[in-house]
Design an enzyme around this catalytic site. Structure first.
Site, mmCIF file in Angstrom:
data_model
loop_
_atom_site.group_PDB
_atom_site.id
_atom_site.type_symbol
_atom_site.label_atom_id
_atom_site.label_comp_id
_atom_site.label_asym_id
_atom_site.label_seq_id
_atom_site.Cartn_x
_atom_site.Cartn_y
_atom_site.Cartn_z
ATOM 1 N N HIS A 113 41.295 42.723 44.295
ATOM 2 C CA HIS A 113 40.068 43.392 43.331
ATOM 3 C C HIS A 113 39.030 43.362 44.059
ATOM 4 O O HIS A 113 38.699 42.650 44.909
ATOM 5 C CB HIS A 113 40.265 42.717 41.920
ATOM 6 C CG HIS A 113 39.747 41.289 41.969
ATOM 7 N ND1 HIS A 113 40.251 40.201 42.457
ATOM 8 C CD2 HIS A 113 38.424 40.799 41.631
ATOM 9 C CE1 HIS A 113 39.507 39.360 42.565
ATOM 10 N NE2 HIS A 113 38.585 39.589 42.096
ATOM 11 N N CYS A 141 46.793 40.748 36.229
ATOM 12 C CA CYS A 141 47.968 41.393 36.460
ATOM 13 C C CYS A 141 48.237 42.395 35.208
ATOM 14 O O CYS A 141 47.529 42.007 34.051
ATOM 15 C CB CYS A 141 49.082 40.795 36.472
ATOM 16 S SG CYS A 141 49.374 39.953 38.136
ATOM 17 N N HIS A 196 50.514 41.926 42.627
ATOM 18 C CA HIS A 196 49.683 40.703 42.657
ATOM 19 C C HIS A 196 49.645 40.299 44.225
ATOM 20 O O HIS A 196 48.588 39.317 44.440
ATOM 21 C CB HIS A 196 50.209 39.584 41.831
ATOM 22 C CG HIS A 196 49.625 38.366 41.629
ATOM 23 N ND1 HIS A 196 48.100 38.227 41.162
ATOM 24 C CD2 HIS A 196 49.821 37.061 42.500
ATOM 25 C CE1 HIS A 196 47.808 36.911 41.315
ATOM 26 N NE2 HIS A 196 48.825 36.227 41.878
ATOM 27 N N SER A 217 38.014 33.715 43.194
ATOM 28 C CA SER A 217 38.796 32.807 42.310
ATOM 29 C C SER A 217 40.156 33.293 41.888
ATOM 30 O O SER A 217 41.014 32.628 41.112
ATOM 31 C CB SER A 217 37.750 32.545 41.133
ATOM 32 O OG SER A 217 37.659 33.961 40.484
ATOM 33 N N HIS A 224 44.614 38.237 43.289
ATOM 34 C CA HIS A 224 44.861 39.519 43.036
ATOM 35 C C HIS A 224 44.076 40.572 43.607
ATOM 36 O O HIS A 224 42.805 40.396 43.595
ATOM 37 C CB HIS A 224 45.022 39.849 41.457
ATOM 38 C CG HIS A 224 45.679 40.890 41.014
ATOM 39 N ND1 HIS A 224 46.988 41.110 40.512
ATOM 40 C CD2 HIS A 224 45.191 42.519 40.928
ATOM 41 C CE1 HIS A 224 47.241 42.398 40.018
ATOM 42 N NE2 HIS A 224 46.309 43.112 40.495
ATOM 43 N N GLN A 240 34.361 44.235 42.821
ATOM 44 C CA GLN A 240 33.516 44.084 41.757
ATOM 45 C C GLN A 240 32.548 45.383 41.793
ATOM 46 O O GLN A 240 32.280 45.720 42.988
ATOM 47 C CB GLN A 240 32.897 42.730 41.525
ATOM 48 C CG GLN A 240 33.830 41.803 41.204
ATOM 49 C CD GLN A 240 33.105 40.446 41.023
ATOM 50 O OE1 GLN A 240 32.243 40.468 40.012
ATOM 51 N NE2 GLN A 240 33.417 39.319 41.707
ATOM 52 N N CYS A 283 48.397 35.240 35.635
ATOM 53 C CA CYS A 283 47.095 35.921 36.366
ATOM 54 C C CYS A 283 46.411 37.200 35.334
ATOM 55 O O CYS A 283 47.255 37.734 34.895
ATOM 56 C CB CYS A 283 47.666 36.945 37.463
ATOM 57 S SG CYS A 283 46.430 37.823 38.190
#
Length: 362
Positions: free
Chosen positions: A169, A53, A116, A164, A167, A171, A50
């Protein structure tokens, strides 16, 4: 007599000045469309492959630090960049039918956790508080850059939303121009204030929802989460501060803690609705970083696509694309179903059940 829970009607969205067709009787039709197997995924706490990570190498060759809370870095595949030349009038045709504007900016990735295998619904309250604080810090950092005008914080969760990497997250896209959707909302808020003796559209709306509570899903001292009266997506929700706040930095410490609380709780209810990792797009709308936008009202949209189960999604096609958006259950019905969901994550319930079963057997 007209029955809003059974008869077709349109609802108006005063934020975007658009209409939505509501057809609640359509949920009775048999479904022979696309069906997918439930995607039950067990992920490790750390994945060496990943690129998000801790300690791993990203696409640009940089190595992530061994971070232990949130971690922010410039997107290696940014949609907008600061280091491009300004668009000159001589670069485009002088034509009112073919208009174009250059857009500079920055894109950043915000890792919510070094783990993760977690989602916001599965994170601890203090971990979600760290995410909210990072949003505040990042917004304030962008305010120091003269060419940045707008900060769009968002999260795409799940492969169904084009994510995609699983994990946890989000933006942050920061642009020199205000994008279409928040610009429309800002104009609506500004005009409402001018025509309603200085009142705020979303403050008044939150007061209405808190009075009747038929579309309220959860609330705490500072925030309320509702299925908006004009919702497009089946289980769409809107997070609103109970007191006027124009941006994340304008929230007090107590309000930031309350925001983290409702975000974790609504994410948990989503997962429990169909007992799956519920996909959604979530985004923060707030005041631009420069200028006087006292009429802006901080709010957060959750747009999830699931309709009937973990495997049946809502698609905006046909009439929705060519006419106007349409939904098959009322916002009141959606709110009632979300209110009925537990705030103990279904994975934790399964674990507790397994542990209890073992203890009982012993």
């Amino acid at each position: 007599m007209f029955d809003f829970s059974n008869h077709s009607h349109r609802r108006y969205n005063p934020l975007t000045r658009s209409w939505i067709l509501c057809s609640p009787h359509r949920t009775q039709r048999p479904w022979q469309g696309q069906r997918e197997g439930a995607q039950i995924e067990k992920r490790p706490a750390y994945d060496p492959s990943c690129y998000l990570c801790p300690g791993n190498k990203r696409a640009n060759g940089d190595n992530n630090p061994e971070y232990t809370s949130t971690f922010v870095f410039p997107n290696d595949f940014a949609a907008v960049k600061s280091d491009q030349p300004e668009l000159q009038e001589t670069d485009c045709e002088d034509d009112d039918l073919l208009k174009v504007e250059g857009v500079r900016g920055e894109c950043h990735v915000i890792c919510f956790s070094p783990r993760h295998d977690l989602t916001m619904a599965e994170m601890k309250p203090e971990e979600v508080q760290g995410v909210v604080q990072q949003w505040v810090t990042s917004y304030e950092a962008m305010a120091s850059k003269p060419h940045i005008q707008h900060v769009q914080i968002f999260e795409n969760k799940g492969a169904a939303m084009g994510c995609s990497n699983p994990h946890p997250h989000g933006q942050m896209w920061c642009t020199e121009r205000i994008p279409e959707e928040p610009q429309t909302e800002l104009l609506s808020l500004q005009e409402y204030k001018a025509s309603h003796d200085g009142a705020c559209l979303l403050c008044n709306y939150a007061t209405r929802e808190l009075k009747h509570k038929e579309r309220v899903v959860i609330e705490n001292d500072s925030f309320v989460v509702v299925v908006p009266f004009w919702a497009v997506w089946p289980f769409e929700t809107l997070v609103l501060p109970k007191q006027h706040a124009h941006s994340l930095p304008s929230l007090s410490e107590a309000q930031r803690l309350d925001l983290a609380d409702v975000l974790r709780r609504i994410a948990c209810r989503y997962d429990n609705l169909f007992e799956c990792s519920f996909p959604y797009s979530m985004g923060v709308h707030q005041a631009p970083v420069h200028g006087d936008y006292d009429y802006a009202h901080l709010h957060i949209h959750f747009y999830p696509p699931l309709l009937r189960s973990a495997t049946v999604r809502k698609f905006l096609v046909g009439f929705e694309m060519l006419g106007e958006p349409q939904r098959d259950l009322t916002p009141e019905q959606a709110a009632d179903r979300l209110r009925g969901c537990s705030e103990v994550h279904y994975k934790q319930r399964e674990l507790n059940g397994h542990v209890n079963g073992v203890n009982g057997h012993m």
